[in-house]
Design a protein around this motif. Structure first.
Motif, PDB file in Angstrom:
ATOM      1  N   LEU A 202      28.630  -4.035 -30.714  1.00  0.00           N
ATOM      2  CA  LEU A 202      28.277  -5.348 -29.943  1.00  0.00           C
ATOM      3  C   LEU A 202      28.364  -6.560 -30.723  1.00  0.00           C
ATOM      4  N   ALA A 203      28.553  -7.699 -30.024  1.00  0.00           N
ATOM      5  CA  ALA A 203      28.786  -8.730 -30.666  1.00  0.00           C
ATOM      6  C   ALA A 203      28.298 -10.077 -29.765  1.00  0.00           C
ATOM      7  N   THR A 204      28.014 -11.154 -30.549  1.00  0.00           N
ATOM      8  CA  THR A 204      27.340 -12.296 -29.433  1.00  0.00           C
ATOM      9  C   THR A 204      28.611 -13.200 -28.935  1.00  0.00           C
ATOM     10  N   SER A 205      29.766 -13.223 -29.753  1.00  0.00           N
ATOM     11  CA  SER A 205      30.881 -13.940 -29.024  1.00  0.00           C
ATOM     12  C   SER A 205      32.328 -13.190 -29.614  1.00  0.00           C
ATOM     13  N   LEU A 206      33.237 -13.642 -29.131  1.00  0.00           N
ATOM     14  CA  LEU A 206      34.476 -13.001 -29.593  1.00  0.00           C
ATOM     15  C   LEU A 206      35.171 -13.796 -31.033  1.00  0.00           C
ATOM     16  N   ALA A 207      34.176 -14.540 -31.381  1.00  0.00           N
ATOM     17  CA  ALA A 207      34.522 -15.110 -32.686  1.00  0.00           C
ATOM     18  C   ALA A 207      33.777 -14.431 -33.885  1.00  0.00           C
ATOM     19  N   ASP A 208      32.922 -13.423 -33.401  1.00  0.00           N
ATOM     20  CA  ASP A 208      32.228 -12.642 -34.528  1.00  0.00           C
ATOM     21  C   ASP A 208      33.255 -12.065 -35.219  1.00  0.00           C
ATOM     22  N   ALA A 209      32.875 -11.858 -36.714  1.00  0.00           N
ATOM     23  CA  ALA A 209      33.649 -11.084 -37.477  1.00  0.00           C
ATOM     24  C   ALA A 209      33.913  -9.639 -37.098  1.00  0.00           C
ATOM     25  N   VAL A 210      32.843  -9.001 -36.463  1.00  0.00           N
ATOM     26  CA  VAL A 210      32.923  -7.601 -36.247  1.00  0.00           C
ATOM     27  C   VAL A 210      34.084  -7.408 -35.197  1.00  0.00           C
ATOM     28  N   VAL A 211      34.114  -8.378 -34.307  1.00  0.00           N
ATOM     29  CA  VAL A 211      35.390  -8.118 -33.330  1.00  0.00           C
ATOM     30  C   VAL A 211      36.689  -8.190 -33.934  1.00  0.00           C
ATOM     31  N   HIS A 212      36.795  -9.169 -34.734  1.00  0.00           N
ATOM     32  CA  HIS A 212      38.050  -9.339 -35.510  1.00  0.00           C
ATOM     33  C   HIS A 212      38.152  -7.866 -36.253  1.00  0.00           C
TER      34      HIS A 212
END
Length: 222
Positions: A202-212
């Motif tokens: 889960l992430a709060t936005s596509l900019a979150d490090a976990v997404v990358h």
């Protein structure tokens, strides 16, 4: 430790890649007013991410117009296509993520429950259509989300094994679709308090490090 590089990344569109939900809300508000109703936040929560057929059933119940769901959806489709001509912007972090994937040579696609006419229009309005060579729309598969068809077709067009791919979704319906297709699922809820049970991350936005990191774009350390 280097992040594992997925075979491909598949983006949902509405509310995940592009902020089209405001366009849908404007259209839904107009539709409800035409038929003597008031469109509410609860209506939005119930409709977000739903397929054409599911939304038809829900809208006819919300407006107390049994048997008219598909007619109402045709009316809504015309309204939202007009709304899609303006005020469509990428979601926070979306374009940076796409550019990073492109630069890293990781294939990517869009997989949307919305019809082809809407998908093409909002990508053009947002000025990002040239970034996406592979897109799949809800009216191009037999079964829309939450069935796996859209994600399976996107992976097929990318030449990628779904089990080695990552799907990005903002709704429970979309996440269920990606999960059923075998993808790793990143949930980025459009409504902050909306649960996405099928998300692996889960992430709060596509900019979150976990997404990358999940998309294989950064190096994680200990």
């Amino acid at each position: 430790m280097a992040a594992v590089t997925p075979a491909a990344i598949v983006f949902d569109n509405d509310g995940l890649l592009l902020d089209t939900e405001e366009a849908w809300t404007r259209a839904e508000t107009t539709l409800f007013a035409r038929h003597g109703g008031t469109f509410t936040a609860e209506h939005k929560r119930d409709l977000i991410g739903s397929s054409h057929t599911v939304a038809a059933g829900r809208i006819e119940a919300m407006l107390g117009l049994p048997g008219r769901g598909l007619e109402l959806m045709d009316e809504l489709a015309a309204l939202v296509l007009e709304e899609a001509l303006h005020d469509i912007e990428p979601r926070p972090g979306a374009i940076d993520l796409v550019h990073a994937l492109r630069d890293a040579g990781i294939p990517y696609a869009v997989a949307s429950n919305s019809p082809r006419a809407f998908v093409d229009r909002v990508l053009r309005t947002a000025g990002v259509d040239a970034l996406f060579a592979v897109t799949v729309a809800g009216d191009e598969v037999q079964h829309p989300k939450p069935a796996p068809d859209i994600y399976l077709e996107a992976c097929r067009r990318l030449g990628a094994d779904p089990a080695a791919c990552v799907g990005l979704e903002d709704s429970p319906t979309g996440a269920a679709s990606a999960r059923a297709a075998g993808l790793t699922v990143i949930g980025v809820p459009y409504l902050p308090d909306m649960a996405i049970p099928d998300a692996d991350v889960l992430a709060t936005s596509l900019a979150d490090a976990v997404v990358h990191e999940t998309c294989g774009l950064v190096v994680s350390g200990r």
